[in-house]
Design an enzyme around this catalytic site. Structure first.
Site, PDB file in Angstrom:
ATOM      1  N   THR A   1       0.841  -1.201   0.000  1.00 16.10           N
ATOM      2  CA  THR A   1       0.000   0.000   0.000  1.00 16.10           C
ATOM      3  C   THR A   1       0.872   1.245   0.000  1.00 16.10           C
ATOM      4  OG1 THR A   1      -1.659  -1.185   1.292  1.00 16.10           O
ATOM      5  CG2 THR A   1      -1.799   1.215   1.303  1.00 16.10           C
TER       6      THR A   1
ATOM      7  N   GLY B   1     -14.802  12.099   6.445  1.00 16.60           N
ATOM      8  CA  GLY B   1     -13.717  11.732   7.352  1.00 16.60           C
ATOM      9  C   GLY B   1     -12.614  12.767   7.338  1.00 16.60           C
ATOM     10  N   ALA B   2     -12.390  13.417   8.497  1.00 15.63           N
ATOM     11  CA  ALA B   2     -11.296  14.393   8.619  1.00 15.63           C
ATOM     12  C   ALA B   2     -10.152  13.776   9.402  1.00 15.63           C
ATOM     13  CB  ALA B   2     -11.793  15.667   9.291  1.00 15.63           C
ATOM     14  N   GLY B   3      -9.795  12.525   9.028  1.00 16.19           N
ATOM     15  CA  GLY B   3      -8.613  11.884   9.601  1.00 16.19           C
ATOM     16  C   GLY B   3      -7.420  12.217   8.723  1.00 16.19           C
TER      17      GLY B   3
ATOM     18  N   VAL C   1     -23.169  11.359   8.414  1.00 18.79           N
ATOM     19  CA  VAL C   1     -23.565  11.227   7.007  1.00 18.79           C
ATOM     20  C   VAL C   1     -24.574  10.082   6.920  1.00 18.79           C
ATOM     21  CG1 VAL C   1     -22.747  10.698   4.685  1.00 18.79           C
ATOM     22  CG2 VAL C   1     -21.355  12.132   6.198  1.00 18.79           C
TER      23      VAL C   1
ATOM     24  N   GLY D   1     -11.219   5.425   7.642  1.00 21.67           N
ATOM     25  CA  GLY D   1     -10.404   4.409   8.297  1.00 21.67           C
ATOM     26  C   GLY D   1     -10.141   3.222   7.387  1.00 21.67           C
TER      27      GLY D   1
ATOM     28  N   HIS E   1      21.746  28.217  14.121  1.00 21.41           N
ATOM     29  CA  HIS E   1      20.953  29.440  13.945  1.00 21.41           C
ATOM     30  C   HIS E   1      21.185  29.991  12.546  1.00 21.41           C
ATOM     31  CE1 HIS E   1      18.973  33.187  14.961  1.00 21.41           C
ATOM     32  NE2 HIS E   1      20.007  33.843  14.415  1.00 21.41           N
TER      33      HIS E   1
HETATM   34  P1  FAD Z   1       0.814  -3.106   3.057  1.00 20.25           P
HETATM   35  O1  FAD Z   1       1.699  -2.003   2.659  1.00 20.25           O
HETATM   36  O2  FAD Z   1      -0.655  -2.918   2.917  1.00 20.25           O
HETATM   37  O3  FAD Z   1       1.270  -4.368   2.203  1.00 20.25           O
HETATM   38  C1  FAD Z   1       0.585  -5.571   2.285  1.00 20.25           C
HETATM   39  C2  FAD Z   1       0.861  -6.363   1.013  1.00 20.25           C
HETATM   40  O4  FAD Z   1       0.346  -7.664   1.188  1.00 20.25           O
HETATM   41  C3  FAD Z   1       0.171  -5.786  -0.216  1.00 20.25           C
HETATM   42  O5  FAD Z   1       1.110  -5.578  -1.241  1.00 20.25           O
HETATM   43  C4  FAD Z   1      -0.858  -6.834  -0.610  1.00 20.25           C
HETATM   44  O6  FAD Z   1      -1.042  -6.946  -2.012  1.00 20.25           O
HETATM   45  C5  FAD Z   1      -0.214  -8.106  -0.051  1.00 20.25           C
HETATM   46  N1  FAD Z   1      -1.157  -9.170   0.273  1.00 20.25           N
HETATM   47  C6  FAD Z   1      -2.289  -9.093   1.000  1.00 20.25           C
HETATM   48  N2  FAD Z   1      -2.874 -10.305   1.132  1.00 20.25           N
HETATM   49  C7  FAD Z   1      -2.072 -11.177   0.459  1.00 20.25           C
HETATM   50  C8  FAD Z   1      -2.121 -12.571   0.251  1.00 20.25           C
HETATM   51  N3  FAD Z   1      -3.083 -13.348   0.769  1.00 20.25           N
HETATM   52  N4  FAD Z   1      -1.142 -13.141  -0.512  1.00 20.25           N
HETATM   53  C9  FAD Z   1      -0.150 -12.373  -1.039  1.00 20.25           C
HETATM   54  N5  FAD Z   1      -0.033 -11.064  -0.855  1.00 20.25           N
HETATM   55  C10 FAD Z   1      -0.981 -10.462  -0.097  1.00 20.25           C
HETATM   56  N6  FAD Z   1       1.885   5.549   6.478  1.00 20.25           N
HETATM   57  C11 FAD Z   1       2.922   6.331   6.840  1.00 20.25           C
HETATM   58  O7  FAD Z   1       3.689   5.952   7.726  1.00 20.25           O
HETATM   59  N7  FAD Z   1       3.137   7.541   6.246  1.00 20.25           N
HETATM   60  C12 FAD Z   1       2.321   8.011   5.280  1.00 20.25           C
HETATM   61  O8  FAD Z   1       2.547   9.114   4.770  1.00 20.25           O
HETATM   62  C13 FAD Z   1       1.213   7.223   4.883  1.00 20.25           C
HETATM   63  N8  FAD Z   1       0.371   7.646   3.924  1.00 20.25           N
HETATM   64  C14 FAD Z   1      -0.675   6.854   3.534  1.00 20.25           C
HETATM   65  C15 FAD Z   1      -1.551   7.318   2.558  1.00 20.25           C
HETATM   66  C16 FAD Z   1      -2.623   6.541   2.154  1.00 20.25           C
HETATM   67  C17 FAD Z   1      -3.574   7.054   1.111  1.00 20.25           C
HETATM   68  C18 FAD Z   1      -2.806   5.247   2.737  1.00 20.25           C
HETATM   69  C19 FAD Z   1      -3.949   4.376   2.297  1.00 20.25           C
HETATM   70  C20 FAD Z   1      -1.942   4.776   3.715  1.00 20.25           C
HETATM   71  C21 FAD Z   1      -0.881   5.581   4.124  1.00 20.25           C
HETATM   72  N9  FAD Z   1       0.001   5.160   5.121  1.00 20.25           N
HETATM   73  C22 FAD Z   1       1.031   5.962   5.518  1.00 20.25           C
HETATM   74  C23 FAD Z   1      -0.153   3.855   5.780  1.00 20.25           C
HETATM   75  C24 FAD Z   1       0.822   2.819   5.171  1.00 20.25           C
HETATM   76  O9  FAD Z   1       0.615   2.735   3.775  1.00 20.25           O
HETATM   77  C25 FAD Z   1       0.618   1.473   5.820  1.00 20.25           C
HETATM   78  O10 FAD Z   1       0.693   1.617   7.230  1.00 20.25           O
HETATM   79  C26 FAD Z   1       1.684   0.487   5.369  1.00 20.25           C
HETATM   80  O11 FAD Z   1       1.641   0.326   3.965  1.00 20.25           O
HETATM   81  C27 FAD Z   1       1.478  -0.851   6.056  1.00 20.25           C
HETATM   82  O12 FAD Z   1       2.464  -1.740   5.615  1.00 20.25           O
HETATM   83  P2  FAD Z   1       2.214  -3.315   5.626  1.00 20.25           P
HETATM   84  O13 FAD Z   1       3.492  -3.923   5.179  1.00 20.25           O
HETATM   85  O14 FAD Z   1       1.644  -3.730   6.915  1.00 20.25           O
HETATM   86  O15 FAD Z   1       1.046  -3.572   4.553  1.00 20.25           O
HETATM   87  P1  NAD Z   2      -8.459   7.779  10.267  1.00 14.83           P
HETATM   88  O1  NAD Z   2      -8.834   6.808  11.306  1.00 14.83           O
HETATM   89  O2  NAD Z   2      -7.216   8.574  10.397  1.00 14.83           O
HETATM   90  O3  NAD Z   2      -9.633   8.851  10.102  1.00 14.83           O
HETATM   91  C1  NAD Z   2     -10.956   8.499   9.834  1.00 14.83           C
HETATM   92  C2  NAD Z   2     -11.815   9.702  10.174  1.00 14.83           C
HETATM   93  O4  NAD Z   2     -13.121   9.423   9.747  1.00 14.83           O
HETATM   94  C3  NAD Z   2     -11.863   9.982  11.688  1.00 14.83           C
HETATM   95  O5  NAD Z   2     -11.645  11.353  11.912  1.00 14.83           O
HETATM   96  C4  NAD Z   2     -13.257   9.544  12.058  1.00 14.83           C
HETATM   97  O6  NAD Z   2     -13.796  10.265  13.157  1.00 14.83           O
HETATM   98  C5  NAD Z   2     -14.010   9.840  10.768  1.00 14.83           C
HETATM   99  N1  NAD Z   2     -15.251   9.091  10.633  1.00 14.83           N
HETATM  100  C6  NAD Z   2     -15.482   7.801  10.975  1.00 14.83           C
HETATM  101  N2  NAD Z   2     -16.765   7.491  10.718  1.00 14.83           N
HETATM  102  C7  NAD Z   2     -17.362   8.599  10.208  1.00 14.83           C
HETATM  103  C8  NAD Z   2     -18.658   8.919   9.773  1.00 14.83           C
HETATM  104  N3  NAD Z   2     -19.629   8.008   9.845  1.00 14.83           N
HETATM  105  N4  NAD Z   2     -18.906  10.153   9.300  1.00 14.83           N
HETATM  106  C9  NAD Z   2     -17.919  11.091   9.257  1.00 14.83           C
HETATM  107  N5  NAD Z   2     -16.667  10.850   9.682  1.00 14.83           N
HETATM  108  C10 NAD Z   2     -16.384   9.626  10.139  1.00 14.83           C
HETATM  109  O7  NAD Z   2      -8.497   6.963   8.889  1.00 14.83           O
HETATM  110  P2  NAD Z   2      -8.004   7.377   7.441  1.00 14.83           P
HETATM  111  O8  NAD Z   2      -7.852   8.845   7.319  1.00 14.83           O
HETATM  112  O9  NAD Z   2      -8.899   6.639   6.520  1.00 14.83           O
HETATM  113  O10 NAD Z   2      -6.557   6.743   7.410  1.00 14.83           O
HETATM  114  C11 NAD Z   2      -6.399   5.331   7.587  1.00 14.83           C
HETATM  115  C12 NAD Z   2      -5.041   4.995   8.126  1.00 14.83           C
HETATM  116  O11 NAD Z   2      -4.040   5.255   7.171  1.00 14.83           O
HETATM  117  C13 NAD Z   2      -4.727   5.761   9.373  1.00 14.83           C
HETATM  118  O12 NAD Z   2      -4.750   4.851  10.437  1.00 14.83           O
HETATM  119  C14 NAD Z   2      -3.366   6.284   9.182  1.00 14.83           C
HETATM  120  O13 NAD Z   2      -2.515   5.779  10.186  1.00 14.83           O
HETATM  121  C15 NAD Z   2      -2.895   5.784   7.821  1.00 14.83           C
HETATM  122  N6  NAD Z   2      -2.396   6.949   7.057  1.00 14.83           N
HETATM  123  C16 NAD Z   2      -1.298   7.595   7.518  1.00 14.83           C
HETATM  124  C17 NAD Z   2      -0.831   8.723   6.862  1.00 14.83           C
HETATM  125  C18 NAD Z   2       0.359   9.436   7.386  1.00 14.83           C
HETATM  126  O14 NAD Z   2       1.062   8.883   8.226  1.00 14.83           O
HETATM  127  N7  NAD Z   2       0.658  10.642   6.936  1.00 14.83           N
HETATM  128  C19 NAD Z   2      -1.499   9.197   5.747  1.00 14.83           C
HETATM  129  C20 NAD Z   2      -2.642   8.529   5.324  1.00 14.83           C
HETATM  130  C21 NAD Z   2      -3.072   7.392   5.984  1.00 14.83           C
END
Ligand code: FAD
Ligand code: NAD
Length: 420
Positions: free
Chosen positions: A39, A150-152, A207, A237, A405
């Site tokens: 991901t 969602g404002a996460g 919503v 989430g 600085h």
């Molecule tokens: P993943 O990265 O999800 O990798 C899991 C892999 O397993 C995938 O490639 C999938 O295809 C594979 N897989 C699943 N099931 C199977 C199976 N049965 N067989 C074979 N392969 C399989 N985190 C940060 O720290 N900083 C950020 O800026 C940040 N930004 C994000 C932005 C977005 C939009 C999103 C969605 C997430 C973001 N995250 C961020 C969160 C971060 O991407 C995840 O926490 C991280 O990728 C988790 O790593 P992982 O190795 O656990 O799983």
């Molecule tokens: P999140 O949990 O951060 O935020 C979800 C938001 O949706 C919360 O504020 C929650 O109150 C709100 N929400 C839940 N139900 C709702 C409803 N019914 N109506 C309106 N609002 C509602 O989840 P996310 O933003 O989807 O991110 C998912 C994960 O991905 C996070 O756990 C985060 O750790 C990871 N991520 C990390 C980064 C980063 O590190 N910069 C960037 C993107 C994603």
């Protein structure tokens, strides 16, 4: 075929672990059903941070940059896995530490599940009309008006990206304040800055439905209203992804469907099977998945000092607990703030908005937490994390350590010096 170690999932957790195990001389395989990098590299951290940095560049140009960067980094992941047998396909667990991928069955001394997570959705009428973060990253053009549910972290980063591109954005959040896990001062100030940038917020709303044509019904204290928009993004989430066969192999799940682990060893309830990264639900961040891989490689990792960054403009970042959670735990603390407006480099950069807040133990003066809102918060949190991880006190950062600085790092020293 038999391996010493078999890792399922080539995201940051899985590939860090597999590369490390192979480097130790273990016969290691990794199974991936999609692209190496998971991901984070393909649908998360890297594409979104590239877009965050793209400012007002045209969408098509920014997306081309995303493809170029992710192509390069996928090559780096493949190179890091050069000593690992890469198996393409979807893995399912079988009893006796075996794994099926298509027609083939592999066995291993140890199995590591690193299967990540996927976007969650709301059980509301019309939910299927909304797009998720994966689909957002496939958009070829941008509409004029976007509603984000969602404002996460994802909701705010997407809102910031879209506002930079001139899109009208409305964010609907269930909680009273945006970014629930953040320090309340940070969240409130960030909301007011983003509002000034043109992003509208509807907080404390539920919503109820999404209608064809992208009309969003929501409810607040005043009653039910409808928001007309051109696209709805769901960012409420993420849910765990777990491989088939957990039940048959005694790998227990938590009530929310994550793989249950001992947080100090990542061991599951099944002998010889471990789970790391998003799929165990301990902390859904890429660097947390990598840190858990290092634990599995026998390294000493301070998991208490886990930094978080939200890459909005300006960014915010924190390490350690919020004031609210310390108060809820009855833990005494002193706090000190430094304003960007009082820092020469911030003024020179034209980035005078924001602050650094330090929370410390009143007796030992040890730094408990640092909360930052402002330019380069993502870089500044590095020193703060080091301080928390090593148990540094406020006098160490305020006085013993010399900060160059004029730099934004002086904000951390000033905030420590201001702790009362
Ligand atoms: P993943 O990265 O999800 O990798 C899991 C892999 O397993 C995938 O490639 C999938 O295809 C594979 N897989 C699943 N099931 C199977 C199976 N049965 N067989 C074979 N392969 C399989 N985190 C940060 O720290 N900083 C950020 O800026 C940040 N930004 C994000 C932005 C977005 C939009 C999103 C969605 C997430 C973001 N995250 C961020 C969160 C971060 O991407 C995840 O926490 C991280 O990728 C988790 O790593 P992982 O190795 O656990 O799983
Ligand atoms: P999140 O949990 O951060 O935020 C979800 C938001 O949706 C919360 O504020 C929650 O109150 C709100 N929400 C839940 N139900 C709702 C409803 N019914 N109506 C309106 N609002 C509602 O989840 P996310 O933003 O989807 O991110 C998912 C994960 O991905 C996070 O756990 C985060 O750790 C990871 N991520 C990390 C980064 C980063 O590190 N910069 C960037 C993107 C994603």
């Amino acid at each position: 075929m038999k391996f010493d170690a078999l890792v399922i999932g080539a995201g940051p957790g899985g590939y860090t672990l597999a590369a490390g195990l192979a480097a130790e001389g273990l016969r290691t395989a990794i199974v991936e059903k999609s692209l190496p990098g998971g991901t984070c590299l393909n649908r998360g951290c890297i594409p979104t941070k590239t877009l965050c940095a793209s400012g007002d560049a045209p969408w098509a140009e920014a997306m081309q940059h995303v493809r170029d960067i992710t192509d390069t980094l996928r090559g780096d992941v493949r190179a890091a896995l050069s000593g690992v047998e890469f198996i393409e396909g979807e893995a399912a667990l079988l009893p006796e530490r075996k794994v099926r991928v298509g027609e083939n069955v592999y066995s291993a001394e140890r199995i590591y599940i690193a299967t990540g997570s996927a976007p969650a959705s709301l059980p509301i009428s019309g939910a299927e009309l909304a797009i998720d973060s994966n689909e957002f990253l496939k958009l070829e053009t941008l509409p004029q008006r976007v509603a984000i549910i969602g404002a996460g972290v994802i909701g705010l980063e997407f809102a910031s990206i879209l506002a930079d591109k001139g899109v009208d954005v409305t964010v609907l959040e269930y909680c009273k304040e945006i970014l629930p896990p953040a320090d309340k001062d940070v969240a409130k100030r960030l909301r007011s800055i983003l509002k000034r940038r043109g992003i509208a917020f509807l907080t404390g709303v539920t919503v109820n439905a999404i209608h064809p044509g992208f009309a969003v019904d929501y409810e607040d204290r005043k009653g039910i209203s409808t928001l007309d928009t051109d696209l709805v993004i769901m960012a409420v989430g993420r849910r765990p992804v777990v491989p088939e066969g957990c039940a048959e192999t005694d790998v227990e799940l938590t009530p929310r469907g994550f793989i249950k682990v001992d947080p100090s060893t990542m061991a599951t309830s099944a002998e010889g099977i471990y789970a790391l990264g998003d799929c165990n639900g301990l902390c859904m961040l890429a660097h947390a998945a990598e840190a858990q891989a290092r634990i599995l490689l026998g390294k000493n990792v301070n998991m208490q000092a886990m930094p978080s960054v939200v890459f909005t403009h300006p960014a915010c970042a924190w390490v350690g607990p919020t004031e609210e959670s310390l108060e809820a735990d009855g833990q005494a603390f002193i706090s000190g703030k430094a304003l960007y407006a009082g820092n020469g480099k911030a003024l020179a950069d034209g980035a005078s908005e924001g602050f650094v807040k330090v929370l410390a133990d009143p007796d030992s003066r040890r730094i408990l937490a640092v909360h930052i809102l402002g330019e380069d918060a993502d870089a500044l949190i590095g020193e703060a994390t080091l301080a928390v991880a090593l148990g540094a006190d406020i006098d160490t950062l305020a006085s013993y350590v010399i900060h160059p600085h004029p730099t934004l790092t002086e904000l951390l020293a000033t905030a420590c010096g201001n702790c009362r």
